[in-house]
Design an enzyme around this catalytic site. Structure first.
Site, mmCIF file in Angstrom:
data_model
loop_
_atom_site.group_PDB
_atom_site.id
_atom_site.type_symbol
_atom_site.label_atom_id
_atom_site.label_comp_id
_atom_site.label_asym_id
_atom_site.label_seq_id
_atom_site.Cartn_x
_atom_site.Cartn_y
_atom_site.Cartn_z
ATOM 1 N N HIS A 102 0.885 -1.166 0.000
ATOM 2 C CA HIS A 102 0.000 0.000 0.000
ATOM 3 C C HIS A 102 0.922 1.214 0.000
ATOM 4 O O HIS A 102 2.010 1.158 0.587
ATOM 5 C CB HIS A 102 -0.825 0.114 1.277
ATOM 6 C CG HIS A 102 -1.707 -1.051 1.595
ATOM 7 N ND1 HIS A 102 -1.266 -2.167 2.240
ATOM 8 C CD2 HIS A 102 -3.036 -1.234 1.392
ATOM 9 C CE1 HIS A 102 -2.284 -3.008 2.423
ATOM 10 N NE2 HIS A 102 -3.366 -2.464 1.910
ATOM 11 N N ASP A 105 2.383 1.922 3.308
ATOM 12 C CA ASP A 105 3.343 0.961 3.885
ATOM 13 C C ASP A 105 4.763 1.414 3.590
ATOM 14 O O ASP A 105 5.697 1.053 4.296
ATOM 15 C CB ASP A 105 3.227 -0.440 3.244
ATOM 16 C CG ASP A 105 1.846 -1.024 3.353
ATOM 17 O OD1 ASP A 105 1.143 -0.703 4.321
ATOM 18 O OD2 ASP A 105 1.472 -1.797 2.448
#
Ligand code: XLS
Ligand code: NI
Ligand code: NI
Length: 439
Positions: A102, A105
């Site tokens: 993501h 992240d």
């Protein structure tokens, strides 16, 4: 640069007799199964968020694992770079060629999206640098449109047009980074795309807007040279009470209704299928028969718990039936992303390796056993025979559409009563599976 996992070697394949915890027992990358190497059948991916991010926090307690990877402060760009270093060392040591991410992240999210995007440019340059000289690539990217409070009422489905724009901005950037890192796919997981109560929700309006966001993503993605698949990752609930992408059947219907089915496929997560009240194999089968199985989030749940526990897959039965579907599908254009995390109590670096060894060995066994089931042929033969009444006579006419309700009724009249349709032989078939699994 010094090693982060200094006491851990490159994980070798040692075979089923090995008792070395840091060796594969079944995953032998170059072993050929049904004409293809295991590594080609099983494009494994590391989930950035769980492996490099999740440190054991739960609703009742703080981190148990240290995932700073040597950075002096967590949530900084120094930490983001340390995660890249750790991730690449980890993937090289376990022999994994893909990762999934993501946006958030990769870098800490700033208050201002422009700052976050600069950070994403910087970290993706660094990841590209690390990719050089390796064959590691991105499997898929996605935008986290569920964590930030702005998405409390949804992203594409938000009641706020401003929030919709921020979702669009994140999708655009996540697509840019996915393409930059050679991604095979792009995922939409609609964690907040659903509702808590119908009393305040215009379901039709929200679904139309989610579809609009997806169309915009397809148009933009194709314009920047993204040739891979977009994926919907179905999940029935959690965090929302009801999520629109309930299961594969629902998501496929949605894609067809809104004309997105040419660009999208399914990313099926084992634990989501079971939350929907299905087996993992069920959602895979629904996807394959519709030509829509793209990728897999490889994990497993706990039948005693009603949420997405994201455990590393260790059920060889489940993995076998998964690989049975995948083999029948002719493989995946995506891969097997371990959307799985260590238990909170498994909090050391070694545990991270044990977890991937377990997951990869489980799917390797699943592949070996699924190939054996196909080669054994008894299941396929049974299913083919079970529908034999449609091969000739009135059955063949039904299949080819050359009959009428009147003709069928006349046929039934003339028979008076049919024979019973034949035993399903479930217990026999289950014993065949056991025999193949354990011989
Ligand atoms: C959560 C989902 C999520 C997706 C990516 O349940 O599995 O991790 O895979 O957003
Ligand atoms: Ni999940
Ligand atoms: Ni997932």
């Amino acid at each position: 640069m010094s090693e982060i996992f200094a006491n851990i070697p490159v994980i070798p394949y040692e075979g089923p007799a090995s008792k070395n915890p840091l060796a594969f027992k079944y995953y032998d990358a170059d072993r050929v199964i049904l004409g293809k190497k295991m590594s080609e059948h099983l494009p494994f991916a590391m989930a950035w968020w769980h492996n490099l991010g999740a440190a054991g926090t739960d609703m009742f307690g703080r981190d148990t694992a240290d995932k700073s990877f040597g950075a002096s402060e967590k949530g900084t760009m120094e930490h983001a770079r340390a995660k890249v270093d750790a991730g690449f060392e980890f993937m090289k040591k376990v022999g994994i060629k893909y990762f999934c991410f993501h946006d958030v992240d990769l870098v800490p999210e700033a208050d201002d999206i422009k700052v976050t995007n600069q950070r994403l440019d910087e970290i993706s340059d660094y990841i590209l640098e690390k990719m050089q000289g390796t064959d590691i690539k991105c499997l898929w990217g996605t935008a986290n449109m569920f964590g930030n409070p702005r998405f409390m009422n949804g992203a594409g489905s938000s009641n706020s047009a401003d929030v919709f724009c921020f979702a669009a901005a994140q999708v655009k950037k996540a697509l840019d980074i996915t393409v930059k890192l050679g991604g095979r796919g792009y995922v939409f997981w609609g964690g907040r795309e659903g509702y808590e109560t119908l009393l305040n929700t215009d379901v039709k309006f929200e679904q139309e807007n989610i579809a609009r966001l997806m169309h915009l993503a397809v148009d933009y993605g194709r314009s920047i040279g993204f040739t891979g698949d977009f994926y919907i990752e179905p999940k029935p609930k959690e965090p929302m009470k009801h999520q629109y992408d309930f299961d594969a059947a629902t998501a496929i219907g949605f894609l067809r209704q809104y004309g997105l089915d040419k660009d999208f496929k399914m990313n099926i997560e084992a634990n989501h299928a079971t939350l929907a009240g299905h087996t993992f194999q069920h959602d895979l089968r629904i996807s394959t028969i519709n030509g829509m199985l793209g990728s897999i989030d490889a994990n497993q749940g706990d039948t005693l718990l009603g949420w997405d526990t994201d455990e590393f897959p260790w059920s060889v039965y489940e993995a076998t039936m998964c690989m049975y579907e995948v083999l029948k599908n002719g493989g995946l254009t995506g891969g097997f992303n371990f959307d799985s995390k260590n238990r909170r109590t498994s909090n050391t670096y070694e545990d991270m390796f044990h977890a991937y060894i377990l997951g990869m060995d489980t799917f390797a066994l699943g592949l070996i056993k699924a190939a054996a089931l196909i080669e054994d042929g008894r299941l396929d033969q049974f299913v083919a025979d079970r529908y034999a009444s449609y091969k000739t006579g009135i059955g063949a006419k039904i299949r080819s559409g050359e009959t009428t309700l009147e003709e069928l009724a006349a046929y039934a009249d003339q028979l008076g009563a049919p024979d019973l349709p034949g035993s399903g032989r479930q217990e026999y078939l289950e014993s065949v599976v056991n025999q193949v699994l354990f011989s």
